[in-house]
Write a protein that holds these residues in place. Structure first.
Motif, PDB file in Angstrom:
ATOM      1  N   GLN A   3      -8.090   9.503  -0.449  1.00  0.00           N
ATOM      2  CA  GLN A   3      -9.131   8.656   0.387  1.00  0.00           C
ATOM      3  C   GLN A   3     -10.558   9.433   0.223  1.00  0.00           C
ATOM      4  O   GLN A   3     -10.594  10.442  -0.145  1.00  0.00           O
TER       5      GLN A   3
ATOM      6  N   TRP B 126     -10.093   3.868   1.082  1.00  0.00           N
ATOM      7  CA  TRP B 126      -8.971   4.353  -0.009  1.00  0.00           C
ATOM      8  C   TRP B 126      -9.750   4.212  -1.399  1.00  0.00           C
ATOM      9  O   TRP B 126     -10.474   2.976  -1.671  1.00  0.00           O
TER      10      TRP B 126
ATOM     11  N   GLN C  44       0.727  -1.207  -0.125  1.00  0.00           N
ATOM     12  CA  GLN C  44       0.024  -0.182  -0.082  1.00  0.00           C
ATOM     13  C   GLN C  44       0.927   1.371   0.062  1.00  0.00           C
ATOM     14  O   GLN C  44       1.519   1.492   1.042  1.00  0.00           O
ATOM     15  N   PRO C  45       0.850   1.902  -1.160  1.00  0.00           N
ATOM     16  CA  PRO C  45       1.838   3.283  -1.269  1.00  0.00           C
ATOM     17  C   PRO C  45       1.369   4.272  -0.202  1.00  0.00           C
ATOM     18  O   PRO C  45       0.268   4.359   0.119  1.00  0.00           O
ATOM     19  N   ALA C  46       2.163   5.176  -0.033  1.00  0.00           N
ATOM     20  CA  ALA C  46       1.656   6.334   1.109  1.00  0.00           C
ATOM     21  C   ALA C  46       0.876   7.414   0.274  1.00  0.00           C
ATOM     22  O   ALA C  46       0.950   7.364  -1.077  1.00  0.00           O
ATOM     23  N   ASN C  47       0.326   8.058   0.990  1.00  0.00           N
ATOM     24  CA  ASN C  47      -0.496   9.098   0.532  1.00  0.00           C
ATOM     25  C   ASN C  47      -1.709   8.832  -0.410  1.00  0.00           C
ATOM     26  O   ASN C  47      -1.531   9.560  -1.556  1.00  0.00           O
ATOM     27  N   LEU C  48      -2.270   7.642  -0.465  1.00  0.00           N
ATOM     28  CA  LEU C  48      -3.262   7.379  -1.260  1.00  0.00           C
ATOM     29  C   LEU C  48      -4.616   8.518  -1.115  1.00  0.00           C
ATOM     30  O   LEU C  48      -4.836   8.768  -0.005  1.00  0.00           O
TER      31      LEU C  48
END
Length: 76
Positions: free
Chosen positions: A43, A56, A37-41
């Motif tokens: 939302q 997400w 899970q990449p950061a800053n998805l």
């Protein structure tokens, strides 16, 4: 084009008494294609997250029948 709906073609017997379904489809969830899970998805808002079932947007994938047109997420 990428899609989460996959298709397969089962064996059709020449002695089958019923009309065969030559192409069957199934849906795979989007989390199968993300290794981490990449950061800053992006939302959803809390209200939209409760409605869609995920926080997400990348993991949101409502089920649509194979003959139903795909719609965009409501309340976006």
């Amino acid at each position: 084009m990428f899609t989460t709906r996959k298709a397969y073609y089962p064996y059709v017997s020449p002695f089958d008494p019923c009309k065969p379904i030559t192409c069957k489809t199934y849906v795979t969830p989007p989390n199968l294609y993300i290794t981490f899970q990449p950061a800053n998805l992006p939302q959803f808002t809390p209200k939209q997250a409760l409605y869609t079932g995920t926080l997400w947007k990348i993991f949101y994938d409502p089920y649509y029948g194979p003959y139903e047109p795909k719609r965009e997420a409501e309340n976006e």
